[in-house]
Design an enzyme around this catalytic site. Structure first.
Site, PDB file in Angstrom:
ATOM      1  N   SER A  18       0.833  -1.280   0.061  1.00 37.28           N
ATOM      2  CA  SER A  18      -0.172  -0.074  -0.102  1.00 37.28           C
ATOM      3  C   SER A  18       0.918   1.439  -0.092  1.00 37.28           C
ATOM      4  CB  SER A  18      -0.928  -0.226   1.165  1.00 37.28           C
ATOM      5  OG  SER A  18      -1.445   1.193   1.524  1.00 37.28           O
ATOM      6  N   GLU A  45      -7.157 -10.775  -6.829  1.00 32.13           N
ATOM      7  CA  GLU A  45      -8.429  -9.613  -6.980  1.00 32.13           C
ATOM      8  C   GLU A  45      -8.546  -9.456  -8.290  1.00 32.13           C
ATOM      9  OE1 GLU A  45      -8.396  -6.791  -3.235  1.00 32.13           O
ATOM     10  OE2 GLU A  45      -6.403  -7.205  -3.830  1.00 32.13           O
TER      11      GLU A  45
END
Ligand code: ARG
Length: 470
Positions: free
Chosen positions: A282, A295
């Site tokens: 992140s 994902e």
């Protein structure tokens, strides 16, 4: 150069040309188009339209064009021709002059494009088959590693409603996906059968006016059959739909695998760790390790299913035979195949580098012992209690365990028997051997019927899957 100038006096509006041209995306069919043209040259030679020397000159020029296209596909795409067929024909004429103008005798872009897409699709179905097989092989290796650990097979909770249901072997979970992917391979093989038919020689819609031996032309194209009806042949895109339908199901399976792994890698589960190589961080939260690959695979299933729907809606209600709407078949087909291949290829390293936290899995599999409540009921059934009554007793035992904050498998024999007594008159009693029944190992071993999660069955299933997967 356009293929259809004769009856026109005016020039195309540039907006129309840009709107109408398909070369920016159908250039990908160039090798199929050239392969089809080589076979067509042979077919019209056999039909007496061109001489053997002319055929050979066309073959040689087409092979050179194939090399040109292979060297720089982007240049083909940007060359400004209307479509891939126009690119090939114009370049052929540039090479061999008037002889190039003979190639299109008896042929239409309608049977040509249908042939091209079928050739492209059959090749892609073969590639997909291998890509799926690689995912299966990665899953088999993972299943093998988790079946044969020094501490015995890895156990995880099996879920229904995402609530812990019954313990299962981690390898059993792996093999579930191997099965799904096997059906995908069956569907690809099945789709391939109907894709591998040749429309060439059906002309624009009514059939070719030259005596072309279509079955032998089909064989030359490596397609086992020739389409039987010219109207159907030029307007049929079922094979594309079937391929995309098979792609959609495969993507859907990958999305479920992805979802399981996204859950299992979260701190809440922590059953598995994904490798740094296939995860990302992140920009803000330093601790994050996100399962982006999985994902995206989950996300791409939506896009691939969208491609399928786009084709279905394009074809719905089209009158026979060819309509330009059908030019819209290509981008969804290419997109579905491309993104499924990407997803399959990405899945392999994710699975191959997955680390399973066996202790955490085992702890979660046992939990508060209530995952063994079916085994408690089965224990009572073994001793003659009807299952429905046994289910009731086991349910009450779960209630007591939860209420007293005692694991189910730690309740006393007296506590168990008090609950049995409440169920009405029965001679069934729970004895000390209940503690053997209420273990992960006993629970797993009991699931020994075909398809069950007992270590023996899973070992057999793994061996059988190896043979099936190849
Ligand atoms: N680019 C066209 C397509 O993809 C090729 C066939 C054109 N046929 C025609 N009659 N205009 O569908």
């Amino acid at each position: 150069m356009s293929l259809w100038g004769g009856r026109f006096t005016g020039k195309s509006d540039p907006l129309f040309k840009a709107f109408n041209d398909s070369l920016p995306f159908d250039y990908r069919l160039v090798h199929a188009d050239i392969a089809g043209s080589i076979c067509w040259a042979s077919a019209i030679c056999k039909a007496g339209v061109i001489t053997a020397a002319e055929r050979d000159a066309l073959h040689a020029a087409l092979r050179e064009l194939d090399k040109v296209a292979a060297a720089d596909g982007d240049a083909v795409a940007r060359s400004g021709h209307e479509d891939v067929h126009s690119w090939v024909e114009s370049n052929l004429i540039a090479k061999v002059g008037d002889l190039g103008k003979k190639l299109h005798t008896g042929r239409s872009r309608n049977d040509q494009v249908a042939t091209d897409i079928r050739l492209w699709t059959t090749a892609q179905l073969d590639t997909l088959n291998i890509a799926v097989q690689r995912v299966q092989q990665a899953l088999l290796a993972l299943a093998d590693g988790e079946l044969n650990t020094p501490a015995g097979p890895t156990v995880i909770p099996g879920y229904t409603h995402l609530q812990r249901g019954q313990p299962v072997l981690f390898s059993h979970w792996c093999l579930a996906y191997v099965e799904m992917l096997h059906r995908d391979r069956e569907r690809f093989a099945d789709a391939r059968k109907r894709a591998a038919r040749s429309p060439l020689g059906c002309g624009a819609l009514a059939g070719t006016a030259f005596p072309v031996d279509r079955p032998s032309l089909a064989a030359d194209l490596q397609l086992p059959e020739a389409c039987r009806n010219s109207l159907d042949a030029v307007s049929d895109r079922d094979f594309a739909f079937e391929t995309m339908s098979a792609c959609s199901l495969c993507a859907l399976h990958l999305s479920r695998l992805a979802e399981d792994l996204i859950l299992y890698t979260s701190s809440e589960f922590a059953f598995v760790h994904m490798d740094d190589a296939v995860t990302s961080g992140s920009s803000l939260m330093p601790q994050k390790k996100n399962p982006d690959a999985m994902e995206l695979i989950r996300g791409k299933a939506g896009r691939i299913i969208g491609d399928l729907v786009a084709l279905a809606v394009t074809l719905k209600g089209l009158p026979l035979a060819y309509n330009k709407d059908m030019q819209e078949d290509k981008e969804p087909l290419f997109d579905a195949v491309d993104h499924l291949l990407l997803s399959l290829n990405m899945t392999v390293p994710v699975i191959a580098t997955l680390k399973v936290d066996r202790e955490t899995c085992r702890t979660a599999a046992l939990g508060d012992g209530t995952v063994l409540s079916t085994d408690l009921a089965d224990y009572l059934v073994d001793r003659g209690m009807p299952f429905r009554t046994a289910h009731e007793v086991a349910g009450k035992a779960v209630r007591l365990a939860l209420h007293s904050k005692t694991p189910l498998h730690k309740l006393t024999v007296a506590q168990f028997n008090a609950i049995v007594g409440e169920a009405g008159p029965t001679s069934v009693r729970i004895a000390e051997d209940i503690y053997k029944a209420l273990t992960l190992e006993a629970s797993l071993a009991r699931r020994a019927a075909m398809g069950g999660t007992s270590p023996l069955r899973v070992a057999e299933a793994l061996a059988a899957a190896r043979v099936m997967v190849g």
